[in-house]
Design a protein around this motif. Structure first.
Motif, PDB file in Angstrom:
ATOM      1  N   UNK A   1       0.846  -1.174   0.000  1.00 61.89           N
ATOM      2  CA  UNK A   1       0.000   0.000   0.000  1.00 61.89           C
ATOM      3  C   UNK A   1       0.893   1.239   0.000  1.00 61.89           C
ATOM      4  N   UNK A   2       0.665   2.196  -0.927  1.00 66.41           N
ATOM      5  CA  UNK A   2       1.525   3.378  -0.993  1.00 66.41           C
ATOM      6  C   UNK A   2       1.309   4.294   0.201  1.00 66.41           C
ATOM      7  N   UNK A   3       2.364   4.967   0.612  1.00 65.39           N
ATOM      8  CA  UNK A   3       2.254   5.952   1.691  1.00 65.39           C
ATOM      9  C   UNK A   3       1.459   7.141   1.199  1.00 65.39           C
ATOM     10  N   UNK A   4       0.702   7.741   2.094  1.00 62.80           N
ATOM     11  CA  UNK A   4      -0.173   8.856   1.731  1.00 62.80           C
ATOM     12  C   UNK A   4       0.590  10.116   1.367  1.00 62.80           C
ATOM     13  N   UNK A   5       1.855  10.205   1.728  1.00 60.71           N
ATOM     14  CA  UNK A   5       2.596  11.427   1.409  1.00 60.71           C
ATOM     15  C   UNK A   5       3.393  11.285   0.121  1.00 60.71           C
ATOM     16  N   UNK A   6       3.174  10.211  -0.592  1.00 57.57           N
ATOM     17  CA  UNK A   6       3.862  10.014  -1.856  1.00 57.57           C
ATOM     18  C   UNK A   6       2.849  10.132  -2.981  1.00 57.57           C
ATOM     19  N   UNK A  17      -7.267  11.911 -13.515  1.00 60.25           N
ATOM     20  CA  UNK A  17      -8.546  11.476 -12.985  1.00 60.25           C
ATOM     21  C   UNK A  17      -8.384  10.627 -11.726  1.00 60.25           C
ATOM     22  N   UNK A  18      -7.259   9.915 -11.617  1.00 58.76           N
ATOM     23  CA  UNK A  18      -7.065   9.046 -10.466  1.00 58.76           C
ATOM     24  C   UNK A  18      -6.252   9.705  -9.359  1.00 58.76           C
ATOM     25  N   UNK A  19      -5.967  10.981  -9.487  1.00 62.58           N
ATOM     26  CA  UNK A  19      -5.139  11.687  -8.505  1.00 62.58           C
ATOM     27  C   UNK A  19      -5.952  12.021  -7.261  1.00 62.58           C
ATOM     28  N   UNK A  20      -5.387  11.671  -6.120  1.00 62.32           N
ATOM     29  CA  UNK A  20      -6.021  12.043  -4.859  1.00 62.32           C
ATOM     30  C   UNK A  20      -5.851  13.541  -4.640  1.00 62.32           C
ATOM     31  N   UNK A  21      -6.773  14.172  -3.911  1.00 61.08           N
ATOM     32  CA  UNK A  21      -6.585  15.578  -3.557  1.00 61.08           C
ATOM     33  C   UNK A  21      -5.267  15.727  -2.798  1.00 61.08           C
ATOM     34  N   UNK A  22      -4.547  16.803  -3.088  1.00 66.02           N
ATOM     35  CA  UNK A  22      -3.197  17.008  -2.548  1.00 66.02           C
ATOM     36  C   UNK A  22      -3.161  18.236  -1.661  1.00 66.02           C
ATOM     37  N   UNK A  23      -2.532  18.082  -0.482  1.00 69.96           N
ATOM     38  CA  UNK A  23      -2.346  19.197   0.441  1.00 69.96           C
ATOM     39  C   UNK A  23      -0.869  19.303   0.785  1.00 69.96           C
ATOM     40  N   UNK A  24      -0.398  20.535   0.875  1.00 67.26           N
ATOM     41  CA  UNK A  24       0.979  20.828   1.267  1.00 67.26           C
ATOM     42  C   UNK A  24       0.938  21.715   2.501  1.00 67.26           C
ATOM     43  N   UNK A  25       1.577  21.252   3.582  1.00 66.34           N
ATOM     44  CA  UNK A  25       1.718  22.036   4.803  1.00 66.34           C
ATOM     45  C   UNK A  25       3.124  22.615   4.839  1.00 66.34           C
ATOM     46  N   UNK A  50      -3.353  12.997  -0.668  1.00 70.72           N
ATOM     47  CA  UNK A  50      -1.917  13.007  -0.937  1.00 70.72           C
ATOM     48  C   UNK A  50      -1.342  14.133  -0.083  1.00 70.72           C
ATOM     49  N   UNK A  51      -0.613  13.800   0.983  1.00 74.42           N
ATOM     50  CA  UNK A  51      -0.208  14.760   1.995  1.00 74.42           C
ATOM     51  C   UNK A  51       1.302  15.001   1.952  1.00 74.42           C
ATOM     52  N   UNK A  52       1.687  16.276   1.941  1.00 72.72           N
ATOM     53  CA  UNK A  52       3.095  16.668   1.903  1.00 72.72           C
ATOM     54  C   UNK A  52       3.340  17.750   2.953  1.00 72.72           C
TER      55      UNK A  52
END
Length: 158
Positions: A1-6, A17-25, A50-52
């Protein structure tokens, strides 16, 4: 399972179309508050975002007290380290959030998101230090992250 921050999209961060919503802190050192926000968001989102996180002037190591504080809620800094802002992530993030009041970030051409700031609680201004300080910061950030996850996931379902 891929890590959520990658990223799960193309390597350049292109939207798909398959991209998860992405947030950058973002914070200054990417050692405490932005890492806390990223860890808590990953925990609450359960890999649906997708968390960064990144710093405007990255430090040398993550803040151990911050890591301990989020661990009590089940979140983790495992595998994380302070890092600089990746322009591709900044450009393709759906939300860009400065955590705290110290970091300064200018928009770049082609950004999807506007830059928002979470003016977080700073208990040290009230003389509160140590683990109590970290718990109060964690609780403030955790509440904001729960709301953010709900907003971002609702937007993708609508």
């Amino acid at each position: 399972m891929p890590r959520a921050d990658r990223p799960t999209s193309s390597p350049d961060g292109a939207a798909g179309a398959d991209r998860r919503p992405r947030v950058l802190f973002v914070c200054v050192k990417n050692a405490g508050k932005s890492q806390m926000a990223a860890a808590l968001t990953r925990h609450f989102a359960r890999e649906r975002l997708d968390v960064h996180s990144a710093g405007t002037q990255p430090g040398r190591a993550v803040n151990a007290e911050s890591a301990t504080a989020v661990a009590t809620l089940g979140a983790t800094f495992d595998g994380e380290h302070p890092k600089a802002i990746d322009p591709a992530v900044l450009r393709t993030a759906d939300r860009v959030i400065i955590v705290g009041s110290a970091a300064r970030l200018e928009p770049i051409d082609g950004m999807l998101a506007t830059i928002e700031t979470w003016h977080t609680d700073e208990p040290s201004t009230r003389g509160i230090e140590g683990s109590e300080r970290m718990q109060l910061i964690r609780d403030d950030i955790a509440e904001r992250c729960r709301t953010l996850v709900g907003e971002m996931l609702h937007r993708t379902q609508g």
